[in-house]
Design an enzyme around this catalytic site. Sequence first.
Site, PDB file in Angstrom:
ATOM      1  N   LYS A  72       4.319   1.486  -4.390  1.00 22.48           N
ATOM      2  CA  LYS A  72       5.429   1.005  -5.213  1.00 22.48           C
ATOM      3  C   LYS A  72       4.997   0.710  -6.645  1.00 22.48           C
ATOM      4  CE  LYS A  72       6.153  -2.553  -2.634  1.00 22.48           C
ATOM      5  NZ  LYS A  72       5.005  -2.288  -1.747  1.00 22.48           N
ATOM      6  N   SER A 129       9.883  -6.796  -0.483  1.00 17.64           N
ATOM      7  CA  SER A 129      11.262  -7.205  -0.138  1.00 17.64           C
ATOM      8  C   SER A 129      11.632  -6.724   1.260  1.00 17.64           C
ATOM      9  CB  SER A 129      12.262  -6.702  -1.184  1.00 17.64           C
ATOM     10  OG  SER A 129      12.093  -5.345  -1.492  1.00 17.64           O
ATOM     11  N   GLY A 167       0.794  -1.213   0.000  1.00 15.75           N
ATOM     12  CA  GLY A 167       0.000   0.000   0.000  1.00 15.75           C
ATOM     13  C   GLY A 167       0.829   1.265   0.000  1.00 15.75           C
ATOM     14  N   ALA A 168       2.146   1.148  -0.044  1.00 13.32           N
ATOM     15  CA  ALA A 168       2.997   2.340  -0.038  1.00 13.32           C
ATOM     16  C   ALA A 168       2.928   3.098  -1.363  1.00 13.32           C
ATOM     17  CB  ALA A 168       4.450   1.944   0.261  1.00 13.32           C
TER      18      ALA A 168
END
Length: 637
Positions: free
Chosen positions: A474, A542, A471-472
């Site tokens: 990316k 990651s 949800g960032a």
Amino acid sequence: MAHVSDLIATDISAYLKSHEHKSLLRFITCGSVDDGKSTLIGRLLYESKMLFEDQMEALEADSKKMGTQGEQLDFALLVDGLTAEREQGITIDVAYRFFSTDVRKFIVADTPGHEQYTRNMVTGASTADVAILMIDARKGVLTQTRRHSYLVSLIGIRNVAVAINKMDLVDYSEKTFKAIVEDYMAFAKDLGFGNITFIPMSAFKGDNITAPSENTPWYHGTTLMGYLETVQIDEERLQKLSFRMPVQWVNRPNLDFRGFAGTISSGIIKAGDPIRIQPSGRTSTIARIVTSDGDLEHAVAGQSVTLTLADEVDISRGDVLSGVDAPPECADQFEATIVWMHDEPMLPGRNYLLKIGARTVNAQVTHIKYQVDVNSMEHLAATQLALNAIGVCNISIDRQVPFDPYTENRDTGGFILIDRLTNNTVGAGMLHFALRRSQNIHLQHVDVDKAARSGIKNQKACVLWFTGLSGAGKSAIANNLEKRLHAMGRHTYLLDGDNVRHGLNKDLGFTDADRVENIRRVSEVCKLMVDAGLIVITAFISPFTAERRMARSLLEEGEFFEVFVDTPLDVAEQRDPKGLYKKARKGELKHFTGINSPYEAPKNPELRLETTKLTIEGATDAVIEALRQRGILPDLN
């Protein structure tokens, strides 16, 4: 007066000379907590007259302070030097002590009994010839007894004395003694010990330590000291093996001297002998065997020497000098037994440093074949190794190293694993054999290389590695960046976490082990795509620093560009575009990063994007500007 001084000097010289020629026995004491290991060593030091007056005074005072009953001395206090050990009544560190008798010299390692400190026990056992395995007569054979016995067997110790201690607390019962002997022999029959000696004793009261005890008239075997003085150690075994000397240091004090220093791990070497250098395979001849006391005609296993050669041969630290006819194998993939010694579990696919002899290489555990249950010796399936676990694994390293199977040579067959971030030793291992694939697979030379492929595309190949919480943003930023680069005529490929899991990694879940393998595979794909001359954009959570470092290590300097999409957990959870955070909070989704699985944020990324302050377009602009500034795409327009 001068005559008396001369006599004293002569006596001291004679004593030292006789002492110098005594054989040396290295042994360990091991077993479960509070079996009496430290008390036994203290008793041996006391009985061998190795204590000074001030030590005796301190021992008497400490024994009274610790509340020892009657006039008995608490000999464990001689060994348990750490304050924490005295307070808890257990051994934490490995304590080494020296003592001697008229027959032999001894170095003893008092190793921890608590399961938490099994790693220290492995350290103490690694150089021992004999193991004294302590068993509390009241408790019998315990799990830690079995664990230490198995480790002793793994490490290659073949002479074991099973000291059944605290017999005074079971009224010196012959029945108890025989029951423990029968129980232990049933367990140890498959461990490969060459000689097992059972001794009933009391380290606290001195029964059967240096003299036969009247309290065990039914026992007619040796005392413990008698065993230590007479146990047959095959001192000539290492000398009978093929010559091996790992090079620890290239000695070049001046332009006229170039020698190769190290300790001979096996065999005998003489001036004029032909040798082979591994892994290069080059050969030469020994010119001199140099020591601080002058040149030697020959040297044997255990001696530290500097060897000079008749030819100018390129030799580096970590190379192994050997006989010409029986050199060690060289390989880069092995089967090995690993004893895991760290709180963080060992995960297949994660990068570690492997140190074998004086050589350190990059390594991965590629597959755990099975874990050993130390109680039943059963082989169990495992996807990771936790603290103190023992497993048989396949290992891959980044270059060929010379080695011998551990059962043949401890020095050239044993290794340790080191964490790349903390530099802590996290595992110890024993090599079994080279995997056949290591000999059958070779790099194929190709004429069209990465530079040629990048050149025809008029760009510099690289990886733009986006990392951050779910949800960032990316994937959104990565997708927008690829569109912008494509419009500029750049050759790109976007690897997205969800898309990859529909194909290449569809067999993987979300455990820590699966996450490591997921990133390992993606990293290898990135390496291939960079070799094809592409600009690779990835969007993966990651979460682990170790795997991002591994991905970076596969590429050349300047080809890996880490972009941290920095979004606070509460903000990412508010966005929750896929509803994953809600499922994780309800307990419906296990191993979810940020909720019940950790995220290790990059400390020094090439670029940090704070998405609470940037739009998708603004973040994309920031990436493109950073690429310009870093020269990754110097001709970007």
